[in-house]
Motif scaffolding. Structure first.
Motif, mmCIF file in Angstrom:
data_model
loop_
_atom_site.group_PDB
_atom_site.id
_atom_site.type_symbol
_atom_site.label_atom_id
_atom_site.label_comp_id
_atom_site.label_asym_id
_atom_site.label_seq_id
_atom_site.Cartn_x
_atom_site.Cartn_y
_atom_site.Cartn_z
ATOM 1 N N PRO A 259 53.662 36.378 49.133
ATOM 2 C CA PRO A 259 55.083 36.729 49.063
ATOM 3 C C PRO A 259 55.585 36.962 47.644
ATOM 4 C CG PRO A 259 54.810 34.414 49.617
ATOM 5 C CD PRO A 259 53.445 35.030 49.654
ATOM 6 N N ASP A 260 55.010 36.297 46.656
ATOM 7 C CA ASP A 260 55.507 36.428 45.288
ATOM 8 C C ASP A 260 55.385 37.844 44.757
ATOM 9 O OD1 ASP A 260 56.236 33.786 45.222
ATOM 10 O OD2 ASP A 260 54.396 33.110 44.232
ATOM 11 N N VAL A 261 54.349 38.556 45.179
ATOM 12 C CA VAL A 261 54.169 39.942 44.738
ATOM 13 C C VAL A 261 55.354 40.783 45.194
ATOM 14 C CG1 VAL A 261 52.708 41.995 44.979
ATOM 15 C CG2 VAL A 261 51.656 39.746 44.764
ATOM 16 N N LEU A 262 55.773 40.586 46.427
ATOM 17 C CA LEU A 262 56.911 41.339 46.956
ATOM 18 C C LEU A 262 58.219 40.869 46.327
ATOM 19 C CD1 LEU A 262 55.921 41.532 50.727
ATOM 20 C CD2 LEU A 262 55.633 43.270 48.961
ATOM 21 N N LEU A 263 58.362 39.568 46.158
ATOM 22 C CA LEU A 263 59.600 39.040 45.590
ATOM 23 C C LEU A 263 59.788 39.478 44.140
ATOM 24 C CD1 LEU A 263 59.565 35.513 47.220
ATOM 25 C CD2 LEU A 263 61.201 37.352 47.669
ATOM 26 N N ASP A 264 58.690 39.667 43.402
ATOM 27 C CA ASP A 264 58.797 40.142 42.026
ATOM 28 C C ASP A 264 59.386 41.549 41.956
ATOM 29 O OD1 ASP A 264 57.764 37.793 41.032
ATOM 30 O OD2 ASP A 264 55.741 38.591 40.713
ATOM 31 N N ALA A 265 59.178 42.345 42.994
ATOM 32 C CA ALA A 265 59.672 43.724 43.017
ATOM 33 C C ALA A 265 60.943 43.861 43.850
ATOM 34 C CB ALA A 265 58.594 44.650 43.571
ATOM 35 N N ALA A 266 61.431 42.775 44.391
ATOM 36 C CA ALA A 266 62.593 42.823 45.287
ATOM 37 C C ALA A 266 63.858 43.248 44.555
ATOM 38 C CB ALA A 266 62.809 41.454 45.937
ATOM 39 N N GLY A 267 64.688 43.994 45.268
ATOM 40 C CA GLY A 267 65.981 44.391 44.747
ATOM 41 C C GLY A 267 65.946 45.560 43.778
ATOM 42 N N MET A 268 64.813 46.281 43.726
ATOM 43 C CA MET A 268 64.708 47.385 42.775
ATOM 44 C C MET A 268 63.772 48.471 43.291
ATOM 45 S SD MET A 268 62.318 45.500 39.925
ATOM 46 C CE MET A 268 63.410 44.101 39.840
ATOM 47 N N ASP A 269 63.660 49.523 42.513
ATOM 48 C CA ASP A 269 62.724 50.599 42.830
ATOM 49 C C ASP A 269 61.337 50.131 42.408
ATOM 50 O OD1 ASP A 269 61.145 52.877 42.985
ATOM 51 O OD2 ASP A 269 62.702 54.203 42.226
ATOM 52 N N ALA A 270 60.459 49.936 43.366
ATOM 53 C CA ALA A 270 59.106 49.426 43.111
ATOM 54 C C ALA A 270 58.048 50.508 43.322
ATOM 55 C CB ALA A 270 58.846 48.225 44.023
ATOM 56 N N THR A 271 58.443 51.763 43.181
ATOM 57 C CA THR A 271 57.511 52.870 43.408
ATOM 58 C C THR A 271 56.293 52.767 42.499
ATOM 59 O OG1 THR A 271 59.300 54.324 44.133
ATOM 60 C CG2 THR A 271 57.259 55.381 43.407
ATOM 61 N N ALA A 272 56.514 52.568 41.209
ATOM 62 C CA ALA A 272 55.396 52.518 40.252
ATOM 63 C C ALA A 272 54.450 51.365 40.595
ATOM 64 C CB ALA A 272 55.922 52.374 38.831
ATOM 65 N N GLU A 273 55.008 50.213 40.914
ATOM 66 C CA GLU A 273 54.185 49.056 41.240
ATOM 67 C C GLU A 273 53.376 49.308 42.509
ATOM 68 O OE1 GLU A 273 57.376 49.054 40.443
ATOM 69 O OE2 GLU A 273 57.366 47.962 38.545
ATOM 70 N N PHE A 274 54.012 49.900 43.492
ATOM 71 C CA PHE A 274 53.329 50.201 44.756
ATOM 72 C C PHE A 274 52.201 51.197 44.526
ATOM 73 C CE2 PHE A 274 52.753 52.506 48.739
ATOM 74 C CZ PHE A 274 52.618 51.468 49.633
ATOM 75 N N ASP A 275 52.479 52.247 43.767
ATOM 76 C CA ASP A 275 51.476 53.275 43.505
ATOM 77 C C ASP A 275 50.322 52.739 42.663
ATOM 78 O OD1 ASP A 275 52.958 55.066 44.979
ATOM 79 O OD2 ASP A 275 53.790 56.112 43.240
ATOM 80 N N ASP A 276 50.614 51.850 41.716
ATOM 81 C CA ASP A 276 49.572 51.297 40.850
ATOM 82 C C ASP A 276 48.539 50.486 41.625
ATOM 83 O OD1 ASP A 276 50.672 52.444 38.616
ATOM 84 O OD2 ASP A 276 51.537 50.595 37.822
ATOM 85 N N ILE A 277 48.960 49.853 42.700
ATOM 86 C CA ILE A 277 48.046 49.012 43.483
ATOM 87 C C ILE A 277 47.069 49.866 44.289
ATOM 88 C CG2 ILE A 277 47.928 47.314 45.372
ATOM 89 C CD1 ILE A 277 48.952 46.228 42.692
ATOM 90 N N GLY A 278 47.479 51.037 44.723
ATOM 91 C CA GLY A 278 46.595 51.887 45.515
ATOM 92 C C GLY A 278 46.476 51.386 46.946
ATOM 93 N N HIS A 279 47.580 51.294 47.643
ATOM 94 C CA HIS A 279 47.595 50.808 49.025
ATOM 95 C C HIS A 279 46.844 51.761 49.959
ATOM 96 C CE1 HIS A 279 50.820 48.320 47.379
ATOM 97 N NE2 HIS A 279 50.559 47.494 48.369
ATOM 98 N N SER A 280 46.291 51.189 51.005
ATOM 99 C CA SER A 280 45.544 51.972 51.998
ATOM 100 C C SER A 280 46.491 52.831 52.827
ATOM 101 C CB SER A 280 44.777 51.034 52.927
ATOM 102 O OG SER A 280 45.683 50.313 53.752
ATOM 103 N N ALA A 281 45.918 53.810 53.508
ATOM 104 C CA ALA A 281 46.707 54.660 54.402
ATOM 105 C C ALA A 281 47.321 53.820 55.522
ATOM 106 C CB ALA A 281 45.840 55.774 54.975
#
Length: 155
Positions: free
Chosen positions: A68-90
């Protein structure tokens, strides 16, 4: 009894569908502002924007593979860069759709989790900053080399 069984059927189907929360921006069709998004940065209400869409992942916090901490660190803002940097699966990208609550209007409140502020726009993932450090090191090495060579020539 037939109409009651239809009602029961509809209720049972609807109970399995995630009910979307209305946006705090004034209605389901209005984009969610950065100021409204910034109000949802806790375990009780965890929203963020990715690629121009806002997601309420409050119910997903304990299920997130990174915790949960990973999500809470990005909460309340635009987390596009963080999401893209991780390389989430389809699959992860597809699963996000069930948490979609609206479009993101953008703006300055919140910024990016990496930048700690900013304009809420997608970052380039830090590629420019990633090149800056090695370039500064090379420049310093060259400067020291030139300086030491100049000092030896004058002695």
């Amino acid at each position: 009894t037939t109409s009651r069984s239809r009602v029961d059927f509809v209720e049972s189907v609807m109970s399995g569908v995630k009910q979307r929360k209305p946006s705090t921006a004034g209605g389901n069709n209005e984009p969610i502002t950065a100021a409204a998004l910034a109000q949802h940065k806790s375990a009780d209400s965890c929203w963020f924007a990715i690629n121009g869409k806002v997601y309420d992942v409050t119910e997903f916090l304990d299920e997130h593979p990174g915790g949960p901490d990973v999500l809470l660190d990005a909460a309340g803002m635009d987390a596009t860069a963080e999401f893209d940097d991780i390389g989430h699966s389809a699959t992860a990208v597809e699963d996000m759709k069930k948490y979609l609550i609206g479009d993101f209007a953008g703006g300055a409140a919140g910024g990016s989790a990496k930048s700690g502020g900013g304009d809420g726009k997608k970052s380039d993932g830090g590629a420019g900053a990633g090149l800056l450090v090695p370039l500064v090191i090379v420049a310093l090495v060259v400067a020291v080399f030139v300086f030491t060579q100049t000092g030896e020539d004058s002695a």
